[in-house]
Design an enzyme around this catalytic site. Sequence first.
Site, PDB file in Angstrom:
ATOM      1  N   ASP A  74      35.906  46.664  37.583  1.00  0.00           N
ATOM      2  CA  ASP A  74      34.519  46.361  37.910  1.00  0.00           C
ATOM      3  C   ASP A  74      34.565  45.217  38.911  1.00  0.00           C
ATOM      4  O   ASP A  74      35.534  44.453  38.938  1.00  0.00           O
ATOM      5  CB  ASP A  74      33.759  45.948  36.643  1.00  0.00           C
ATOM      6  N   ASP A 130      31.649  42.740  40.042  1.00  0.00           N
ATOM      7  CA  ASP A 130      30.931  41.529  39.632  1.00  0.00           C
ATOM      8  C   ASP A 130      31.293  41.146  38.205  1.00  0.00           C
ATOM      9  O   ASP A 130      31.199  41.958  37.296  1.00  0.00           O
ATOM     10  CB  ASP A 130      29.417  41.740  39.727  1.00  0.00           C
TER      11      ASP A 130
END
Length: 108
Positions: free
Chosen positions: A8, A10
């Site tokens: 991922d 952020d």
Amino acid sequence: MTQFIVFDLDGTLVDSQRDLANAANALVVELGGAVLSVDSVAAMVGEGAAVLVRRVLTAAGLDPSTRGALSRFLELYDERLVEHTAPYEGIADLLRELHGLVPLAVLT
């Protein structure tokens, strides 16, 4: 079977809390609401931009269904996308170590 690692972006590879909070607060101010702390906005992140906008507007005492709020937030965030966003400590080294060992991808 091919194995790969998917990250991922952020909150995993980069710390984008301040830029997200600045964009959210710019929206809130435009709509006449009270500014929220970076920590408050950061605690609302996690289920996509639409959910974040609804949470931020609610917390700022504004109508969470304000027409055009999501698109305006995305514009404001695009303007601030990398003002303060940076990789977490050690992430660049980790990615360099993994490069060539296994395919890497980002899903955000």
